[in-house]
Write a protein that holds these residues in place. Structure first.
Motif, PDB file in Angstrom:
ATOM      1  N   SER A   1       0.407   3.825  -5.868  1.00 43.90           N
ATOM      2  CA  SER A   1       0.373   5.202  -6.347  1.00 43.90           C
ATOM      3  C   SER A   1       0.283   5.327  -7.860  1.00 43.90           C
ATOM      4  CB  SER A   1       1.618   5.956  -5.851  1.00 43.90           C
ATOM      5  OG  SER A   1       2.807   5.343  -6.328  1.00 43.90           O
ATOM      6  N   ARG A   2       0.756   4.301  -8.592  1.00 42.98           N
ATOM      7  CA  ARG A   2       0.809   4.409 -10.047  1.00 42.98           C
ATOM      8  C   ARG A   2      -0.175   3.482 -10.772  1.00 42.98           C
ATOM      9  NH1 ARG A   2       7.359   4.189 -11.070  1.00 42.98           N
ATOM     10  NH2 ARG A   2       7.972   5.655  -9.410  1.00 42.98           N
TER      11      ARG A   2
ATOM     12  N   TRP B   1       4.936   1.825  -5.063  1.00 42.44           N
ATOM     13  CA  TRP B   1       4.551   2.401  -6.349  1.00 42.44           C
ATOM     14  C   TRP B   1       3.285   1.763  -6.914  1.00 42.44           C
ATOM     15  CZ3 TRP B   1       3.959  -0.650 -10.608  1.00 42.44           C
ATOM     16  CH2 TRP B   1       4.508  -1.943 -10.533  1.00 42.44           C
TER      17      TRP B   1
ATOM     18  N   ARG C   1       0.816  -1.216   0.000  1.00 40.79           N
ATOM     19  CA  ARG C   1       0.000   0.000   0.000  1.00 40.79           C
ATOM     20  C   ARG C   1       0.846   1.260   0.000  1.00 40.79           C
ATOM     21  NH1 ARG C   1      -3.567  -3.230   3.227  1.00 40.79           N
ATOM     22  NH2 ARG C   1      -2.490  -2.573   5.141  1.00 40.79           N
TER      23      ARG C   1
END
Length: 376
Positions: A223-224, A220, A217
């Protein structure tokens, strides 16, 4: 008085094979998996039960017996529109999606399996699997010989690290690599106390999975991407791995190296260990520490521990080849997705659409020069 005929004079009859197709997952799956090649022995009842729990579907299992002994177990779930009569082998996407076959099954087992499959499904999807898969490969060969349409599409290259060969040539890991790692560890330690730990077997409790999910979590992948490819989060594949760990045999194969920084999980490497072979399934790290390469430091420690435990070969699977090549891995067998369509109108249509199926896959980053038998 007639003398008894010497045993050597009797012609040995070919083994008798039989096939049964039943609803649900068959208990015989484990009996077959226990005698499969070592790299396939995680393909147990619990593996497929975990897939059904995580991804849904109602299973049927084709069991092929030789002289009354199960030698092949093929779990299937329906896929696509019901009227098409298609089935697929269930399971986790990585390390691969195959089925167990005893190492001594013989060609007759696959012929028998195909004959029964032809009465049960229109098409069977197997994959992703490696080109040298000991179960899928012979089944594909048998399908071609029986006139099935056989379609393949490229998924990815695999990468293999032969630790035994690397250690024969020189010290591995190299002293220079270990020196660089100590430098990064020293600076990483400025963030807090470093704790390197390993999880396996009975240690697979909810807390262990929670730690891996927490790292994902923060990584990357959260987030991506949309997070669906994460291995251990609730919205990823976490349900599958937690369910698989309820089989103590599979749990004994599951292995994770974890790095805590100041008491907080910061990086992990997750594997399946099968004898001398390690499948590197997933790794991730908290980008807050990226400057000091926590993932690299952890997987080197993990490999050194693996050497001590008798690991001689690491299968890195697919994905980013950069760090894999740096560590010494070389391209291995291609990974493909297969569609077997039984003889008839469906096979004719499938051959006409083979190009579209192939184009729906990925494209090799380097020219794919491996030859596959041509479709007749």
């Amino acid at each position: 008085m007639n003398k008894p005929m010497p045993l050597a004079d009797f012609a040995r009859l070919p083994p008798v094979h039989g096939a049964q197709l039943g609803d649900g997952l068959a208990g015989a799956i484990d009996a077959v998996a226990e005698r499969a090649p070592p790299g396939q022995r995680f393909l147990r009842y619990g593996w497929y039960a975990a897939a059904l729990a995580a991804y849904g579907g109602e299973a049927r299992t084709l069991i092929v017996e030789r002289e009354g002994t199960p030698v092949l177990a093929l779990p299937m779930v329906a896929t696509g529109p019901r009227w098409l009569g298609m089935a697929a082998v269930p399971g986790s996407y990585w390390p691969f999606r195959s089925f167990p076959v005893r190492a001594d099954a013989g060609a007759g087992a696959f012929d028998t399996a195909l004959a029964r499959l032809a009465r049960a499904v229109t098409a069977l999807r197997i994959g992703p699997v490696y080109d040298d898969d000991p179960a899928a490969g012979p089944l594909i060969d048998a399908a071609r010989a029986r006139g099935w349409a056989v379609l393949d599409r490229f998924v990815a290259d695999s990468y293999l690290l032969d630790i035994a060969a690397a250690r024969r040539d020189a010290a591995w890991p190299r002293n220079s690599t270990l020196k660089k790692n100590r430098f990064h560890e020293k600076h990483l330690g400025a963030h807090g106390t470093l704790d390197w730990r390993f999880v396996g077997g009975a240690d697979w409790a909810s807390r262990a999975f929670d730690d891996l999910a927490a790292i994902e979590r923060a990584s990357w992948i959260a987030s991506r991407t949309d997070g669906r490819d994460a291995k251990f989060t609730d919205d990823g594949h976490g349900r599958f791995w937690r369910a698989a760990a309820t089989d103590p045999v599979i749990a004994s194969m599951m292995w994770a190296a974890v790095l805590d920084v100041a008491g907080k999980p910061a990086a992990f490497s997750f594997d399946l260990n099968l004898g001398a072979l390690k499948y590197a399934v997933a790794n991730s790290y908290d980008p807050a520490f990226a400057k000091h390469s926590p993932g690299k430091l952890l997987y080197y420690r993990n490999l050194v521990r693996g050497i001590a435990d008798g690991i001689t070969r690491v299968d890195w699977g697919a994905g980013d080849s950069g760090y894999k090549r740096t560590i010494g891995a070389e391209p291995g067998p291609a990974i493909r997705d297969w569609l077997l369509v039984r003889p008839g109108i469906g096979a004719v249509a499938a051959r006409a659409l083979a190009f579209a199926w192939r184009r729906s896959g990925h494209h090799p980053t380097t020219p794919d020069t491996r030859e596959l038998p041509s479709e007749s």
